[in-house]
Design an enzyme around this catalytic site. Structure first.
Site, PDB file in Angstrom:
ATOM      1  N   CYS A 157       0.834  -1.203   0.000  1.00 31.66           N
ATOM      2  CA  CYS A 157       0.000   0.000   0.000  1.00 31.66           C
ATOM      3  C   CYS A 157       0.875   1.261   0.000  1.00 31.66           C
ATOM      4  CB  CYS A 157      -0.974  -0.030   1.175  1.00 31.66           C
ATOM      5  SG  CYS A 157      -2.367   1.100   0.956  1.00 31.66           S
ATOM      6  N   HIS A 186      -3.547  -5.387   0.241  1.00 25.54           N
ATOM      7  CA  HIS A 186      -3.113  -5.754   1.593  1.00 25.54           C
ATOM      8  C   HIS A 186      -3.160  -7.263   1.807  1.00 25.54           C
ATOM      9  CE1 HIS A 186      -2.888  -1.763   3.583  1.00 25.54           C
ATOM     10  NE2 HIS A 186      -3.760  -1.413   2.654  1.00 25.54           N
TER      11      HIS A 186
END
Length: 352
Positions: free
Chosen positions: A166, A279
């Site tokens: 991320c 994620h």
């Protein structure tokens, strides 16, 4: 008469059961000919010797992020608070991801004196750059310094992997592209998506290499990964930057809520560097959002991602003294449960 028939049926059942039971033998109960079958199945296993080229006690360094892990409407004031107080944190899900693959963790506290930070870097076999919001200031500078140091290690012949997720993906893209304005806006906060494998991509040596074929198919057809970001890079802009396109291969793309396509997984062409815009840690270890996928397939995605991370770290031959490692492990700190407060992370390690 009926009693006699009933007796015969019971007798038949008992005899059948005995015969069935007698057909199950221990190895010591079978004849010489049959024993050869068991020998071929290696009933006397020989434990394989350890591979001297692998490190069976890998340690992953995870860089802390400014703040306490809270994520809400007061974001800007939280940024100021985080930098003013020198508090930093690691979401426990990243620690659990490394542990799932069979590694231990040492926290790399981003605002420690640089000398101490780089001493700790010498104790680990790989680094994770986590999600978050800090794209400027000291945190950005520290990520850049660690990344450059890791590249030096790899150039010197040491296998030293990087896993960036991320925010980590975004900062590495900014560093390598030499353009802090390379990121674009996407509507990709708090939702699950699929992964589309990039055209003509070769998944060998990528995180997906050991995924079962059926799971690879499901990745493209089902929403098995969690997205939670405002920024990203379109494939065209990624390939249009000569620094990014020469350093990374695009492995997967994904679409945001407005059907805009962004790059979601990249792997370095030369170095053991993998970056995710998604994620991999959340599926198995975060429960605060109803959007996080928790199906068996989604959990397998987390497990395979963890296995890949640690398999890369095992190739590192950095083996520091056990005493130094033990005194710096994250086991020396206590996690804080924050999920009931509505935090973005269920559990965090806080460093003050």
């Amino acid at each position: 008469m009926w009693r006699f028939c009933f007796f015969l049926s019971l007798l038949f059942f008992d005899v059948s059961a005995v015969k069935s039971a007698e057909s199950i033998f221990l190895p010591s109960q079978i004849g010489v000919e049959d024993s050869r079958v068991f020998e071929s199945l290696s009933l006397s296993p020989v434990c394989s010797a350890a591979d001297p080229n692998l490190n069976y006690k890998p340690v992953i360094g995870i860089l802390t992020h400014p703040g306490e892990g809270r994520w809400d409407a007061r974001l800007h004031s939280l940024k100021n608070y985080a930098y003013a107080t020198n508090i930093s944190y690691i979401a426990a899900s990243y620690v659990k991801l490394a542990e799932t693959g069979g590694a231990r963790v040492i926290p790399l506290i981003y605002n420690e004196p640089e000398e101490i930070l780089f001493q700790k870097l010498e104790l680990v076999n790989g680094v994770i750059f986590t999600g978050g919001w800090a794209k400027t200031g000291l945190y950005y500078d520290v990520v850049e310094k660690i990344f450059n140091k890791v590249m030096e290690k790899n150039d010197a012949g040491e296998h030293f992997p990087v896993y960036a997720m991320c925010l980590g993906f975004e900062i590495l893209s900014m560093i390598i592209s030499q353009n802090r304005d390379i990121l674009e806006r996407f509507n990709s906060v708090n939702y699950a998506s699929s992964l589309q494998f990039f055209k003509n991509v070769n998944i060998e040596a990528t995180v997906f290499q050991r995924f079962p074929p059926e799971l690879l198919k499901k990745l493209s057809a089902d929403c098995l990964v969690m997205q939670n970001h405002y920024f990203g890079i379109s494939p065209d802009n990624f390939q249009g930057n000569p620094y990014l396109s020469s350093f990374f291969n695009i492995v997967t793309t994904s679409a945001d809520k407005d059907s805009k396509t962004f790059v979601s997984t990249i792997r370095s062409k030369r170095y053991p560097v993998t970056a995710f815009q998604w994620h991999p840690e959340k599926n198995a270890f975060e429960w605060g959002s109803s959007e996080i996928p928790h199906s068996e397939d989604a959990i397998q995605v987390t497990q395979h991602a963890a296995n890949y991370l640690v398999s890369e770290a095992r190739k590192s031959m950095n083996r520091p003294s056990s005493e130094k490692v033990l005194s710096n492990l994250i086991y020396n700190y206590k996690p804080t449960y924050s999920g009931y407060k509505g935090s973005g992370d269920d559990e965090v390690y806080i460093f003050t």
